[in-house]
Scaffold this active site. Sequence first.
Site, PDB file in Angstrom:
ATOM      1  N   SER A  13     -51.290 -61.839 -59.908  1.00 22.37           N
ATOM      2  CA  SER A  13     -51.053 -60.426 -60.202  1.00 22.37           C
ATOM      3  C   SER A  13     -52.302 -59.773 -60.790  1.00 22.37           C
ATOM      4  O   SER A  13     -52.421 -58.546 -60.757  1.00 22.37           O
ATOM      5  CB  SER A  13     -49.917 -60.298 -61.217  1.00 22.37           C
ATOM      6  OG  SER A  13     -50.268 -60.999 -62.399  1.00 22.37           O
ATOM      7  N   TYR A  44     -46.372 -59.119 -62.978  1.00 23.61           N
ATOM      8  CA  TYR A  44     -45.314 -59.534 -62.051  1.00 23.61           C
ATOM      9  C   TYR A  44     -44.077 -60.017 -62.822  1.00 23.61           C
ATOM     10  O   TYR A  44     -42.951 -59.918 -62.334  1.00 23.61           O
ATOM     11  CB  TYR A  44     -45.803 -60.717 -61.191  1.00 23.61           C
ATOM     12  CG  TYR A  44     -46.579 -60.376 -59.921  1.00 23.61           C
ATOM     13  CD1 TYR A  44     -46.892 -59.060 -59.577  1.00 23.61           C
ATOM     14  CD2 TYR A  44     -46.983 -61.391 -59.060  1.00 23.61           C
ATOM     15  CE1 TYR A  44     -47.608 -58.792 -58.407  1.00 23.61           C
ATOM     16  CE2 TYR A  44     -47.688 -61.128 -57.889  1.00 23.61           C
ATOM     17  CZ  TYR A  44     -48.002 -59.829 -57.569  1.00 23.61           C
ATOM     18  OH  TYR A  44     -48.692 -59.566 -56.409  1.00 23.61           O
ATOM     19  N   GLY A  45     -44.326 -60.571 -64.015  1.00 21.15           N
ATOM     20  CA  GLY A  45     -43.268 -61.252 -64.774  1.00 21.15           C
ATOM     21  C   GLY A  45     -41.940 -60.510 -64.889  1.00 21.15           C
ATOM     22  O   GLY A  45     -40.884 -61.087 -64.637  1.00 21.15           O
ATOM     23  N   CYS A  75     -50.424 -68.301 -59.597  1.00 25.90           N
ATOM     24  CA  CYS A  75     -49.539 -67.483 -60.420  1.00 25.90           C
ATOM     25  C   CYS A  75     -48.195 -68.203 -60.492  1.00 25.90           C
ATOM     26  O   CYS A  75     -47.598 -68.480 -59.442  1.00 25.90           O
ATOM     27  CB  CYS A  75     -49.396 -66.122 -59.743  1.00 25.90           C
ATOM     28  SG  CYS A  75     -48.194 -65.036 -60.510  1.00 25.90           S
ATOM     29  N   CYS A 186     -48.146 -69.838 -67.619  1.00 20.07           N
ATOM     30  CA  CYS A 186     -48.577 -68.595 -66.962  1.00 20.07           C
ATOM     31  C   CYS A 186     -50.086 -68.702 -66.873  1.00 20.07           C
ATOM     32  O   CYS A 186     -50.749 -69.087 -67.849  1.00 20.07           O
ATOM     33  CB  CYS A 186     -48.179 -67.393 -67.809  1.00 20.07           C
ATOM     34  SG  CYS A 186     -48.967 -65.845 -67.310  1.00 20.07           S
ATOM     35  N   THR A 187     -50.651 -68.395 -65.706  1.00 17.67           N
ATOM     36  CA  THR A 187     -52.086 -68.633 -65.513  1.00 17.67           C
ATOM     37  C   THR A 187     -52.969 -67.683 -66.344  1.00 17.67           C
ATOM     38  O   THR A 187     -54.165 -67.934 -66.490  1.00 17.67           O
ATOM     39  CB  THR A 187     -52.467 -68.540 -64.021  1.00 17.67           C
ATOM     40  OG1 THR A 187     -52.020 -67.280 -63.499  1.00 17.67           O
ATOM     41  CG2 THR A 187     -51.833 -69.664 -63.234  1.00 17.67           C
ATOM     42  N   HIS A 188     -52.386 -66.619 -66.878  1.00 14.80           N
ATOM     43  CA  HIS A 188     -53.165 -65.757 -67.776  1.00 14.80           C
ATOM     44  C   HIS A 188     -53.435 -66.435 -69.126  1.00 14.80           C
ATOM     45  O   HIS A 188     -54.449 -66.174 -69.765  1.00 14.80           O
ATOM     46  CB  HIS A 188     -52.402 -64.456 -68.074  1.00 14.80           C
ATOM     47  CG  HIS A 188     -52.532 -63.402 -67.030  1.00 14.80           C
ATOM     48  ND1 HIS A 188     -51.857 -63.454 -65.837  1.00 14.80           N
ATOM     49  CD2 HIS A 188     -53.238 -62.236 -67.004  1.00 14.80           C
ATOM     50  CE1 HIS A 188     -52.150 -62.379 -65.116  1.00 14.80           C
ATOM     51  NE2 HIS A 188     -52.992 -61.627 -65.800  1.00 14.80           N
TER      52      HIS A 188
HETATM   53  N1  DGL Z   1     -50.382 -65.040 -64.151  1.00 12.58           N
HETATM   54  C1  DGL Z   1     -49.054 -64.943 -63.738  1.00 12.58           C
HETATM   55  C2  DGL Z   1     -48.233 -66.172 -63.949  1.00 12.58           C
HETATM   56  O1  DGL Z   1     -48.783 -67.238 -63.890  1.00 12.58           O
HETATM   57  C3  DGL Z   1     -48.360 -63.621 -63.753  1.00 12.58           C
HETATM   58  C4  DGL Z   1     -48.231 -62.914 -65.019  1.00 12.58           C
HETATM   59  C5  DGL Z   1     -47.616 -61.568 -64.751  1.00 12.58           C
HETATM   60  O2  DGL Z   1     -48.142 -60.831 -63.934  1.00 12.58           O
HETATM   61  O3  DGL Z   1     -46.590 -61.274 -65.374  1.00 12.58           O
HETATM   62  O4  DGL Z   1     -47.056 -66.136 -64.119  1.00 12.58           O
END
Ligand code: DGL
Length: 274
Positions: A13, A44-45, A75, A186-188
């Site tokens: 995302s 996206y969450g 993601c 979450c990859t963030h």
């Molecule tokens: N980086 C994403 C994940 O691993 C998405 C975070 C988001 O957009 O809410 O879930």
Amino acid sequence: MSPDNRPIGLFDSGVGGLSVLRAVRDQFPDENLIYIADQAHVPYGPRPKTEVAKLSHGIVRFLVNRDAKLVVVACNTASAAALKKLRASYPTLPFVGMEPAVKPAAEETNSGVVGVLATPATFQGELYNSTVERFAQGVTVLQHTCPGLVRQIEMGHVADAETKDILERALIPMLEKGVDKVVMGCTHYPFVIPLIKEIVGAEIEVIDPAPAVARQVGRLLDQYDLRAKTGGKGQIQFMTTGDPEEFSRLLIQLVGLESQVKRLVWIKGELVER
Ligand code: DGL
């Protein structure tokens, strides 16, 4: 075995998937990469699964048109919403998805309590719940969605007071319950690991699944005979549906990469380069 220099596609995302790109880049510097950030729709969450699935399919169509030889769904939220259907739609294209690293955490915990930080959509997904069911029997798994954290990271606020507050709200109750492993679901979130360590201390292990995900990329490259050969000079193309200048600033801040960033727009469900 002739080299295959077609690119590996990765998407998220926003900037989160860069934590995965970094690991793929480190392990496979010969590979050409295309990274797509759908910042027009971040986060996206909180979005419905059907919407995230539709966006993910649109991005994969674009990557396939760009001749991607393998796709990393970098993601967790998109993996939860779309991975199964993506594999069914492209049976000959290898995919690597994200799944919270509950298994290594549950296997290695001494206290019997592990924490997972992920988005609401990831926690509701079948992928996460089946992982907990299969691998975390007898272990207490604590969860937190860290509301607002993805937005903070998208703004590059990886060390400020508001980000610390969000993390403390998630982590302090976990510490009180005796957690000894914290999983980045979450990859963030790997971009705030220094702040997380400040809060939880050195004794607690923080698990970033990116290196293991990159190793899986390597296994599939071998299995499908897809390795590139560029003498360590793989090119990376970055594209965003948000603001390319802002993305390029974050690229330097978060992963130390200087690069041009292309702008993509969504037109009737398809990604188009601008
Ligand atoms: N980086 C994403 C994940 O691993 C998405 C975070 C988001 O957009 O809410 O879930």
